[in-house]
Design an enzyme around this catalytic site. Structure first.
Site, PDB file in Angstrom:
ATOM      1  N   HIS A 176       2.943   3.126  -9.310  1.00  0.00           N
ATOM      2  CA  HIS A 176       2.636   1.703  -9.444  1.00  0.00           C
ATOM      3  C   HIS A 176       3.816   0.934 -10.030  1.00  0.00           C
ATOM      4  O   HIS A 176       4.097  -0.200  -9.621  1.00  0.00           O
ATOM      5  CB  HIS A 176       1.394   1.511 -10.310  1.00  0.00           C
ATOM      6  CG  HIS A 176       0.117   1.980  -9.661  1.00  0.00           C
ATOM      7  ND1 HIS A 176      -0.206   1.665  -8.362  1.00  0.00           N
ATOM      8  CD2 HIS A 176      -0.906   2.743 -10.136  1.00  0.00           C
ATOM      9  CE1 HIS A 176      -1.374   2.205  -8.055  1.00  0.00           C
ATOM     10  NE2 HIS A 176      -1.815   2.873  -9.113  1.00  0.00           N
ATOM     11  N   LEU A 186      10.527 -21.346  -4.067  1.00  0.00           N
ATOM     12  CA  LEU A 186       9.661 -20.305  -3.510  1.00  0.00           C
ATOM     13  C   LEU A 186       8.346 -20.325  -4.265  1.00  0.00           C
ATOM     14  O   LEU A 186       8.328 -20.369  -5.497  1.00  0.00           O
ATOM     15  CB  LEU A 186      10.315 -18.922  -3.650  1.00  0.00           C
ATOM     16  CG  LEU A 186       9.419 -17.717  -3.313  1.00  0.00           C
ATOM     17  CD1 LEU A 186       9.096 -17.684  -1.816  1.00  0.00           C
ATOM     18  CD2 LEU A 186      10.067 -16.404  -3.756  1.00  0.00           C
ATOM     19  N   ASP A 188       0.831  -1.197   0.000  1.00  0.00           N
ATOM     20  CA  ASP A 188       0.000   0.000   0.000  1.00  0.00           C
ATOM     21  C   ASP A 188       0.865   1.245   0.000  1.00  0.00           C
ATOM     22  O   ASP A 188       1.924   1.278   0.631  1.00  0.00           O
ATOM     23  CB  ASP A 188      -0.904  -0.016   1.244  1.00  0.00           C
ATOM     24  CG  ASP A 188      -2.003   1.033   1.175  1.00  0.00           C
ATOM     25  OD1 ASP A 188      -2.399   1.410   0.062  1.00  0.00           O
ATOM     26  OD2 ASP A 188      -2.457   1.481   2.244  1.00  0.00           O
TER      27      ASP A 188
END
Length: 284
Positions: free
Chosen positions: A74, A168, A57
């Site tokens: 972004h 992962l 955020d």
């Protein structure tokens, strides 16, 4: 712009200088094992979280504070995610779940949503080769039906290409809602009861968890997040992994997401290792 998990960040997003995170008082850090040469001295391999979830955020606020466009915010947020993926792989985190786009985010202005969809698709497409070379398996959760067709195709192709990787697991939550995840699990179980595939009394927490989007048909459900990180100073879950985070340790930071880097991640992991996780029990 080509994005890879080893790319240098945008010049405007160089991380603030800060003191390194300190280990817990009274706990001398163990030396990093030979298999993990990049593990910082403050971290102990045996007590790292298996699963880290992150609410990313602050992209727009970061951009406004610098007089930059929302798109740049972004983009730099994606660079921060790429760095977190790299560090998670290097430090031995087994699962990383990133809240890339919530169901509620569909209510944002269409131009912003369109840009986000393009950037997320580019992130996936341009990093597939790195995922393959680094043993990273990609999973996507959320409402696929509302995603642009090109993003759906790119995500499914990347999931298929990386399905055998095991170092992962990177789970991208796109168009995801924790409440809707719980609702669809309930509907699935009700359908199985109506179809005589199971009895109501057979339903327990384990069975319910297998119906959530974080469970995949080809394997056991992922472990619930041990650590949830939320950036930008907000102190809420925002409808993210509501069932799965019941006993997650939560780390809040004022750092805006594009500025979240190695020092911030190290601080969160060091904080986690100082927590006393009792899961409702009393330790004698």
């Amino acid at each position: 712009m080509h994005l890879t998990i080893f790319q240098q960040p945008h010049a405007a997003s160089l991380h603030r200088m800060r003191l390194p995170a300190l280990p817990c008082l009274g706990a001398a850090p163990a030396p990093a094992p030979a298999a993990e040469p990049l593990l910082p001295a403050q971290l102990r391999a045996e007590s790292l979280p298996r699963h880290v979830a992150v609410v990313m955020d602050g992209n727009s606020r970061w951009a406004r504070a610098r007089g930059l466009s929302q798109t740049i915010g972004h983009q730099d947020g994606l660079h921060a995610l790429e760095e977190m993926v790299r560090l998670s792989r290097a430090w031995g985190i087994r699962v990383l779940t990133a809240f890339a786009f919530s169901h509620e985010n569909w209510n944002r202005p269409k131009p912003e949503v369109d840009v986000l969809m393009v950037l997320i698709e580019r992130l996936i497409r341009d990093n597939v080769d790195e995922f393959l070379s680094q043993g990273i398996r990609l999973r996507v959760i959320g409402d696929y039906s509302r995603l642009p067709l090109s993003l759906q195709n790119t995500a499914r192709a990347a999931e298929d290409a990386t399905r055998n990787n095991s170092h992962l697991d990177l789970i991208l939550a796109i168009g995801y809602s924790g409440r809707r995840d719980i609702l669809q699990a309930c509907r699935s179980l009700v359908g199985k009861v109506h179809g005589k595939l199971l009895r109501p009394e057979d339903i327990d927490e384990s069975l319910f968890a297998k119906e959530l989007q974080t469970s995949f048909s080809d394997e056991l459900p992922y472990p619930d997040p041990d650590l949830l990180i939320r950036t930008s100073g907000e102190l809420r879950l925002s409808n993210f992994l509501l069932w799965q985070t019941a006993y997650s340790e939560i780390f809040f930071t004022n750092t805006l997401w594009p500025d979240f880097g190695e020092a911030d991640y190290l601080e969160a992991l060091t904080s986690f290792q100082c927590r006393d996780r009792r899961f409702g029990q009393r330790k004698h």
